[in-house]
Write a protein that holds these residues in place. Structure first.
Motif, PDB file in Angstrom:
ATOM      1  N   UNK A  63      13.331 123.852 -46.529  1.00 18.76           N
ATOM      2  CA  UNK A  63      12.911 123.741 -47.930  1.00 18.76           C
ATOM      3  C   UNK A  63      11.393 123.667 -48.074  1.00 18.76           C
ATOM      4  N   UNK A  64      10.711 123.330 -46.984  1.00 17.98           N
ATOM      5  CA  UNK A  64       9.245 123.285 -47.016  1.00 17.98           C
ATOM      6  C   UNK A  64       8.659 124.655 -47.356  1.00 17.98           C
ATOM      7  N   UNK A  65       9.398 125.718 -47.094  1.00 17.04           N
ATOM      8  CA  UNK A  65       8.921 127.060 -47.447  1.00 17.04           C
ATOM      9  C   UNK A  65       8.762 127.236 -48.955  1.00 17.04           C
ATOM     10  N   UNK A  66       9.461 126.403 -49.736  1.00 14.79           N
ATOM     11  CA  UNK A  66       9.362 126.492 -51.196  1.00 14.79           C
ATOM     12  C   UNK A  66       7.954 126.189 -51.696  1.00 14.79           C
ATOM     13  N   UNK A  67       7.128 125.576 -50.832  1.00 14.83           N
ATOM     14  CA  UNK A  67       5.748 125.247 -51.192  1.00 14.83           C
ATOM     15  C   UNK A  67       4.854 126.486 -51.238  1.00 14.83           C
ATOM     16  N   UNK A  68       5.320 127.579 -50.649  1.00  8.89           N
ATOM     17  CA  UNK A  68       4.514 128.789 -50.526  1.00  8.89           C
ATOM     18  C   UNK A  68       4.942 129.843 -51.541  1.00  8.89           C
ATOM     19  N   UNK A  69       3.983 130.639 -51.971  1.00  2.00           N
ATOM     20  CA  UNK A  69       4.276 131.792 -52.809  1.00  2.00           C
ATOM     21  C   UNK A  69       5.211 132.705 -52.028  1.00  2.00           C
ATOM     22  N   UNK A  77       5.260 135.056 -42.866  1.00  2.00           N
ATOM     23  CA  UNK A  77       5.098 134.688 -41.455  1.00  2.00           C
ATOM     24  C   UNK A  77       5.971 133.485 -41.100  1.00  2.00           C
ATOM     25  N   UNK A  78       5.933 132.462 -41.933  1.00  2.00           N
ATOM     26  CA  UNK A  78       6.724 131.264 -41.645  1.00  2.00           C
ATOM     27  C   UNK A  78       8.220 131.551 -41.714  1.00  2.00           C
ATOM     28  N   UNK A  79       8.642 132.311 -42.713  1.00  2.00           N
ATOM     29  CA  UNK A  79      10.067 132.648 -42.834  1.00  2.00           C
ATOM     30  C   UNK A  79      10.527 133.474 -41.640  1.00  2.00           C
ATOM     31  N   UNK A  80       9.703 134.417 -41.213  1.00  2.00           N
ATOM     32  CA  UNK A  80      10.066 135.239 -40.056  1.00  2.00           C
ATOM     33  C   UNK A  80      10.199 134.376 -38.809  1.00  2.00           C
ATOM     34  N   UNK A  81       9.220 133.502 -38.568  1.00  2.00           N
ATOM     35  CA  UNK A  81       9.267 132.687 -37.360  1.00  2.00           C
ATOM     36  C   UNK A  81      10.387 131.652 -37.412  1.00  2.00           C
ATOM     37  N   UNK A  82      10.754 131.217 -38.605  1.00  2.00           N
ATOM     38  CA  UNK A  82      11.808 130.216 -38.733  1.00  2.00           C
ATOM     39  C   UNK A  82      13.202 130.824 -38.675  1.00  2.00           C
ATOM     40  N   UNK A  83      13.412 131.933 -39.382  1.00  2.00           N
ATOM     41  CA  UNK A  83      14.762 132.473 -39.557  1.00  2.00           C
ATOM     42  C   UNK A  83      15.131 133.660 -38.667  1.00  2.00           C
ATOM     43  N   UNK A  84      14.185 134.499 -38.301  1.00  2.00           N
ATOM     44  CA  UNK A  84      14.519 135.754 -37.625  1.00  2.00           C
ATOM     45  C   UNK A  84      15.208 135.539 -36.277  1.00  2.00           C
ATOM     46  N   UNK A  85      14.855 134.471 -35.591  1.00  2.00           N
ATOM     47  CA  UNK A  85      15.445 134.210 -34.283  1.00  2.00           C
ATOM     48  C   UNK A  85      16.364 132.996 -34.289  1.00  2.00           C
ATOM     49  N   UNK A  86      16.778 132.562 -35.476  1.00  2.00           N
ATOM     50  CA  UNK A  86      17.690 131.420 -35.596  1.00  2.00           C
ATOM     51  C   UNK A  86      19.126 131.933 -35.693  1.00  2.00           C
TER      52      UNK A  86
END
Length: 158
Positions: A63-69, A77-86
């Motif tokens: 949910x911390x990603x909600x802080x970003x546009x 970048x953050x979404x890719x690093x968090x979700x792409x390999x999860x």
């Protein structure tokens, strides 16, 4: 939420499956939300190991990603690093998971593996790297403790 605690040995079997330690399965089962996978496994950002999360902890953390546009490069970048390999995974009835090849390669997992509990997450390590990490963490924690004690003493003499 009950925490992931302790260090446990396991192994990759002939079919590439890893048995999740029983105490960790209990935490995962107790924190599973209906309709979600039991756990999320992803490569660590900091170490050559894997991180395991309850799905609820992983999604609340994300949910911390909600802080970003949502259209910014930072978000992407953050979404890719968090979700792409999860990978959302469930244990079979014997408590085993079949890890994707990319995850096993990231952490150099074959044969013996080490699970380390870190409170709200757990890590899966190559045993030699796990022991090195534990030594490094203890050393750094001792140094941090010394630094804090010195800072506290210096601050109280003013």
């Amino acid at each position: 939420m009950t925490m992931f605690l302790g260090t446990h040995a396991s192994r990759v079997d002939a079919k590439g499956r890893i048995s999740i330690p029983s105490p960790f399965r209990t935490v995962l089962r107790d924190n599973a939300r209906p309709g979600d996978a039991m756990m999320i496994i992803r490569p660590s950002h900091l170490h050559d190991c894997l991180e395991g999360w309850t799905s609820s902890a992983f999604f609340s953390f994300s949910n911390a990603l909600d802080e970003y546009d949502p259209f910014s490069e930072d978000h992407d970048d953050l979404a890719t690093s968090l979700y792409a390999d999860a990978y959302p995974l469930d244990c079979d009835k014997e408590g085993r998971v079949n890890l994707p090849k990319a995850l096993k390669e990231h952490a150099n997992l074959e044969g013996e593996v080490t699970f380390m509990g870190l409170g709200r997450v757990f890590q899966i390590w190559n045993p030699a790297l796990a022991e090195e990490r534990r030594k490094q963490a203890r050393s750094r924690a001792r140094e941090l403790g010394r630094h804090k004690a010195t800072s506290t003493r210096e601050g109280s003499t003013s």
